[in-house]
Write a protein that holds these residues in place. Structure first.
Motif, PDB file in Angstrom:
ATOM      1  N   LEU A   1      -5.365  -0.841  -2.359  1.00  0.00           N
ATOM      2  CA  LEU A   1      -3.950  -1.224  -2.281  1.00  0.00           C
ATOM      3  C   LEU A   1      -3.132  -0.092  -1.676  1.00  0.00           C
ATOM      4  O   LEU A   1      -2.197  -0.339  -0.899  1.00  0.00           O
ATOM      5  N   ARG A   2      -3.487   1.157  -1.993  1.00  0.00           N
ATOM      6  CA  ARG A   2      -2.766   2.294  -1.419  1.00  0.00           C
ATOM      7  C   ARG A   2      -2.911   2.317   0.097  1.00  0.00           C
ATOM      8  O   ARG A   2      -1.936   2.510   0.827  1.00  0.00           O
ATOM      9  N   ALA A   3      -4.148   2.130   0.578  1.00  0.00           N
ATOM     10  CA  ALA A   3      -4.376   2.140   2.025  1.00  0.00           C
ATOM     11  C   ALA A   3      -3.650   0.981   2.699  1.00  0.00           C
ATOM     12  O   ALA A   3      -3.108   1.132   3.802  1.00  0.00           O
ATOM     13  N   LEU A   4      -3.639  -0.186   2.043  1.00  0.00           N
ATOM     14  CA  LEU A   4      -2.946  -1.334   2.622  1.00  0.00           C
ATOM     15  C   LEU A   4      -1.449  -1.069   2.725  1.00  0.00           C
ATOM     16  O   LEU A   4      -0.814  -1.371   3.746  1.00  0.00           O
ATOM     17  N   THR A   5      -0.882  -0.467   1.660  1.00  0.00           N
ATOM     18  CA  THR A   5       0.544  -0.129   1.688  1.00  0.00           C
ATOM     19  C   THR A   5       0.834   0.902   2.772  1.00  0.00           C
ATOM     20  O   THR A   5       1.813   0.781   3.525  1.00  0.00           O
ATOM     21  N   THR A   6      -0.042   1.916   2.882  1.00  0.00           N
ATOM     22  CA  THR A   6       0.146   2.951   3.896  1.00  0.00           C
ATOM     23  C   THR A   6       0.015   2.368   5.294  1.00  0.00           C
ATOM     24  O   THR A   6       0.758   2.739   6.215  1.00  0.00           O
ATOM     25  N   ALA A   7      -0.940   1.447   5.461  1.00  0.00           N
ATOM     26  CA  ALA A   7      -1.112   0.799   6.762  1.00  0.00           C
ATOM     27  C   ALA A   7       0.133   0.002   7.145  1.00  0.00           C
ATOM     28  O   ALA A   7       0.573   0.026   8.301  1.00  0.00           O
ATOM     29  N   ALA A   8       0.714  -0.710   6.172  1.00  0.00           N
ATOM     30  CA  ALA A   8       1.933  -1.476   6.447  1.00  0.00           C
ATOM     31  C   ALA A   8       3.075  -0.544   6.850  1.00  0.00           C
ATOM     32  O   ALA A   8       3.838  -0.823   7.784  1.00  0.00           O
ATOM     33  N   GLN A   9       3.187   0.601   6.161  1.00  0.00           N
ATOM     34  CA  GLN A   9       4.225   1.571   6.512  1.00  0.00           C
ATOM     35  C   GLN A   9       3.987   2.155   7.904  1.00  0.00           C
ATOM     36  O   GLN A   9       4.933   2.367   8.667  1.00  0.00           O
ATOM     37  N   ALA A  10       2.701   2.399   8.233  1.00  0.00           N
ATOM     38  CA  ALA A  10       2.381   2.909   9.571  1.00  0.00           C
ATOM     39  C   ALA A  10       2.773   1.897  10.643  1.00  0.00           C
ATOM     40  O   ALA A  10       3.276   2.253  11.716  1.00  0.00           O
ATOM     41  N   GLY A  11       2.542   0.615  10.357  1.00  0.00           N
ATOM     42  CA  GLY A  11       2.936  -0.428  11.293  1.00  0.00           C
ATOM     43  C   GLY A  11       4.436  -0.457  11.503  1.00  0.00           C
ATOM     44  O   GLY A  11       4.916  -0.585  12.643  1.00  0.00           O
ATOM     45  N   LEU A  12       5.192  -0.308  10.410  1.00  0.00           N
ATOM     46  CA  LEU A  12       6.660  -0.288  10.541  1.00  0.00           C
ATOM     47  C   LEU A  12       7.114   0.944  11.329  1.00  0.00           C
ATOM     48  O   LEU A  12       8.057   0.862  12.131  1.00  0.00           O
ATOM     49  N   ALA A  13       6.422   2.072  11.114  1.00  0.00           N
ATOM     50  CA  ALA A  13       6.787   3.291  11.847  1.00  0.00           C
ATOM     51  C   ALA A  13       6.522   3.132  13.343  1.00  0.00           C
ATOM     52  O   ALA A  13       7.302   3.591  14.181  1.00  0.00           O
ATOM     53  N   ARG A  14       5.428   2.473  13.683  1.00  0.00           N
ATOM     54  CA  ARG A  14       5.128   2.230  15.101  1.00  0.00           C
ATOM     55  C   ARG A  14       6.192   1.360  15.758  1.00  0.00           C
ATOM     56  O   ARG A  14       6.458   1.479  16.959  1.00  0.00           O
ATOM     57  N   LEU A  15       6.797   0.482  14.952  1.00  0.00           N
ATOM     58  CA  LEU A  15       7.849  -0.396  15.470  1.00  0.00           C
ATOM     59  C   LEU A  15       9.231   0.258  15.414  1.00  0.00           C
ATOM     60  O   LEU A  15      10.232  -0.364  15.778  1.00  0.00           O
TER      61      LEU A  15
END
Length: 351
Positions: free
Chosen positions: A173-187
């Protein structure tokens, strides 16, 4: 009629076939969602498993340095790095770049053991030509039996060649949350938690500095003079590993070792067991520096900086203006090879 409908409903609710169908649908749905989450993590790569010299990592979103820094070590566009604990985290890579004409990453980790620092340095050295390395030393390097790990979990899988099965290791769940945040940062919808060079200011804003509170924290973190310390002649195995590591750094690279300036209250006073052990450690590091062609700089003594409470948040962590002075002191020590006339540092070894 109503009783017949109720009986039929009870039959459906308790039918084994109905429960089996529900279980199948639930398991299929969970598998589909899990696979989708796994693909999302793999695609967004929050811990930089694909990071390499030609493939820089994406936004650093996880503030756990042990998880975030390996991707900088493998894939950042750097030819120099700093290693240490939180006492070295405030040294700004941009200032180090200007001081030493290099591209620094600050890979100092909170409470990092010597083993963790060496592992990270080995990873950095294995992935690029190196122009400079800087180690900020604390007393854990001087211990006769230094801890291999802290309470923080160390992700050995991020240090393996090619990080095999890394996607499965990071499936959480931590990695999934971090991945979602990384996606938002890329955008462009949010900002990275840590700069691409590993730098982050972890102390409170300078405007919130409270001198009385800082003094209380300094006194609370003062070294216990009644504590038991290793004998001056006891072994220092971590320094032997540092010696071996420096031997693998290219001979034309700058090798810089610095004892970090914790508050005088947290230092071993002269002619005490702690003070004698620290002095023996400095002698040993100076000998390593002389053998390996490294510059060894000592900020860890009673100085105009370390004796002033106003320079510290607590017994270990100095304020941002002190960090800037340390970088200037390191540059001067390398260029001049002599002790600071103002008493900020001493040069213990210089090629």
């Amino acid at each position: 009629m109503a009783s017949e409908a109720q009986a039929g409903l009870r039959h459906v609710e308790t039918s084994p076939a109905a429960w089996a169908g529900f279980a199948r649908l639930f398991l299929i749905g969970a598998a589909v969602l899990g696979f989708a989450a796994l693909l999302s993590i793999a695609r967004l790569d929050p811990y930089g498993l694909r990071a390499a010299p030609g493939h820089p990592p994406g936004p650093i979103m996880d503030t756990n340095q042990r998880l975030s820094y390996p991707q900088i070590a493998r894939g950042g566009a750097f030819d120099a790095a700093m290693f240490g604990t939180s006492t070295a985290r405030l040294l700004d890579p941009a200032a180090l770049d200007a001081a030493f004409d290099a591209r620094f990453a600050n890979l100092a980790m909170n409470a990092a053991t010597p083993d963790e620092q060496i592992r990270l340095a080995e990873l950095f050295l294995a992935h690029r030509p190196v122009k400079a390395v800087l180690f900020g030393l604390d007393t854990t390097w001087c211990a006769a039996d230094p801890p291999a790990r802290t309470a923080n979990a160390f992700p050995d899988w991020l240090y393996e060649t090619g990080a095999p099965w890394g996607v499965l290791h990071q499936f959480s769940l931590r990695a999934l949350t971090t991945a979602a945040q990384a996606g938002l940062a890329r955008l462009g919808q949010t900002s990275p938690r840590i700069r691409p060079d590993g730098y982050a200011v972890f102390t409170p804003p300078e405007a919130l500095y409270d001198a009385a509170r800082a003094r209380a924290h300094i006194r609370a973190g003062a070294l216990d003079s009644a504590a038991s310390f290793d004998r001056p002649d006891a072994p220092m195995p971590a320094l032997a590993r540092l010696d071996a590591l420096l031997g693998r750094v290219p001979p034309n690279a700058l090798k810089l070792i610095a004892f970090m300036p914790v508050h005088a209250a947290a230092q071993g006073a002269p002619d005490t067991p702690a003070g004698r052990r620290e002095q023996a450690c400095k002698v040993r590091v100076a000998a390593i520096g002389a053998e390996q062609g490294a510059v060894v700089v000592d900020f860890r003594f009673a100085s105009p900086v370390t004796t002033q409470d106003a320079n510290y948040w607590d017994a270990l962590h100095y304020r941002l203006p002190v960090a800037a002075r340390i970088v200037v002191g390191l540059r001067e020590a390398v260029s001049a090879g002599a002790d600071d006339p103002a008493g900020l540092y001493r040069v213990l070894a210089h090629p």
